[in-house]
Design a protein around this motif. Structure first.
Motif, short mmCIF file in Angstrom:
data_model
loop_
_atom_site.label_atom_id
_atom_site.label_comp_id
_atom_site.label_asym_id
_atom_site.label_seq_id
_atom_site.Cartn_x
_atom_site.Cartn_y
_atom_site.Cartn_z
N GLN A 1 -7.96 -11.60 -3.39
CA GLN A 1 -7.87 -10.88 -5.05
C GLN A 1 -8.84 -9.73 -5.23
O GLN A 1 -9.88 -10.23 -5.86
N PRO A 2 -8.77 -8.59 -4.27
CA PRO A 2 -9.28 -7.44 -5.41
C PRO A 2 -9.14 -7.50 -6.97
O PRO A 2 -8.15 -8.06 -7.54
N ASP A 3 -9.56 -6.01 -7.21
CA ASP A 3 -10.24 -5.73 -8.60
C ASP A 3 -8.97 -4.85 -8.91
O ASP A 3 -8.47 -4.80 -10.03
N LYS A 4 -8.68 -4.50 -8.05
CA LYS A 4 -7.32 -3.05 -8.37
C LYS A 4 -6.36 -3.03 -7.11
O LYS A 4 -7.51 -3.10 -6.35
N VAL A 5 -5.75 -2.49 -7.34
CA VAL A 5 -4.46 -3.02 -5.90
C VAL A 5 -4.07 -1.10 -6.31
O VAL A 5 -3.06 -1.21 -7.74
N LEU A 6 -3.99 -0.23 -5.39
CA LEU A 6 -3.51 1.15 -5.58
C LEU A 6 -2.30 0.93 -4.47
O LEU A 6 -2.58 0.81 -3.55
N PHE A 7 -1.14 1.89 -5.02
CA PHE A 7 0.11 2.12 -4.79
C PHE A 7 -0.04 3.81 -4.23
O PHE A 7 0.28 4.51 -4.41
N LEU A 8 -0.15 4.12 -2.54
CA LEU A 8 0.09 5.67 -2.12
C LEU A 8 1.28 6.27 -2.02
O LEU A 8 1.87 7.65 -1.33
N GLY A 9 2.30 5.65 -2.24
CA GLY A 9 3.98 6.62 -2.70
C GLY A 9 4.64 5.96 -1.59
O GLY A 9 4.20 5.15 -0.16
N ASP A 10 5.75 6.07 -1.82
CA ASP A 10 7.09 5.92 -0.38
C ASP A 10 7.44 4.80 -0.87
O ASP A 10 7.27 3.58 0.07
N ALA A 11 8.05 4.24 -1.92
CA ALA A 11 7.86 2.53 -2.70
C ALA A 11 9.42 2.64 -1.42
O ALA A 11 10.58 1.76 -1.21
N VAL A 12 10.37 3.27 -1.74
CA VAL A 12 12.68 3.50 -1.48
C VAL A 12 12.12 4.86 0.17
O VAL A 12 11.18 5.02 0.74
#
Ligand code: ZN
Length: 242
Positions: A27-38
């Motif tokens: 249950q984090p307050d924020k979720v951050l994605f740093l790239g390369d989904a594909v």
């Protein structure tokens, strides 16, 4: 504030689903994605959808840029090139437009976020050694920078004399007289010899950082890669974390 940071999903839906289970527990307050989904994996569309629904912020990786037609694949190895050509055919124009407009780097007072390097985000440098990391500290002003790209989780620490060290531990309490570059590793294609998906938890009140590893249904991912007629090595490498 509890942050969950992750990177380099590369179309691996099973690894991403395992991360979702972990996120629901933590249950984090924020979720951050740093790239390369594909790129590399057989589920780019599904992964992109899950990531955009889950993450509060998304950055662009080099495979995202290439699949969106914003980066030449000449610098990619032949297997990565094949995977990008396949991914380009699967993504809709709308999805490519979305990937195209994602930011390369974001600076906040508490931390900096970038897929590859704070020094030249658009050059996609790999920060593998302490000396690579050392050159990058002048390019962000916060005490902390989170990166992905190499698919190798790790922490680089710079002391006040300007000496940079590669810290191999997977957890760390931040000290005020150091600055840090943290590689959060890869969800969908780890390359540190550990096939488990990687993510990073940063608790800003406790000043703690932890790299977490997650098992997932790797055989299913491999089966899908083979069924999609993507290069078979892209399936095999997942067993070894290479
Ligand atoms: Zn990557």
């Amino acid at each position: 504030m509890k942050y969950l940071l992750f990177s380099d999903v590369h179309g691996n839906l099973e690894a991403l689903e395992s991360l979702l289970v972990y996120i629901s527990k933590v249950q984090p307050d924020k979720v951050l994605f740093l790239g390369d989904a594909v790129g590399y994996g057989a589920n780019p569309v599904e992964c992109l959808l899950v990531i955009t629904e889950t993450a509060d912020l998304c950055l662009q990786g080099n495979h995202d840029a290439a699949a969106a037609g914003a980066l030449s694949i000449n610098s990619f190895n032949p297997l990565a090139q094949q995977a990008i050509l396949w991914t380009e055919q699967v993504l809709t124009e709308e999805e490519k437009t979305y990937l195209h407009q994602l930011p390369l780097i974001l600076h906040f007072p508490e931390f900096c976020l970038v897929h590859a390097s704070p020094m030249e985000p658009e050059q996609w440098h790999y920060l593998l050694k302490a000396e690579d990391a050392a050159r990058n500290f002048p390019f962000f002003s916060s005490p902390l920078c989170f990166i992905g790209h190499s698919h190798r989780p790790g922490i680089f620490a710079l002391d006040q004399r300007g000496v940079c060290r590669d810290i191999t531990e997977e957890s760390l309490t931040l000290e005020g007289n150091f600055r840090y570059i943290v590689n959060v590793g890869s969800v969908g294609q780890p390359r540190d010899g550990n096939p488990k998906a990687a993510c990073c938890l940063f608790d800003s009140s406790e000043k703690s950082i932890r790299i977490h590893r997650l098992a997932y249904n790797l055989e299913r991912t491999q089966q899908k890669i083979r069924q999609a007629h993507l290069p078979s090595f892209l399936a095999e490498r997942l067993s070894y974390g290479i």
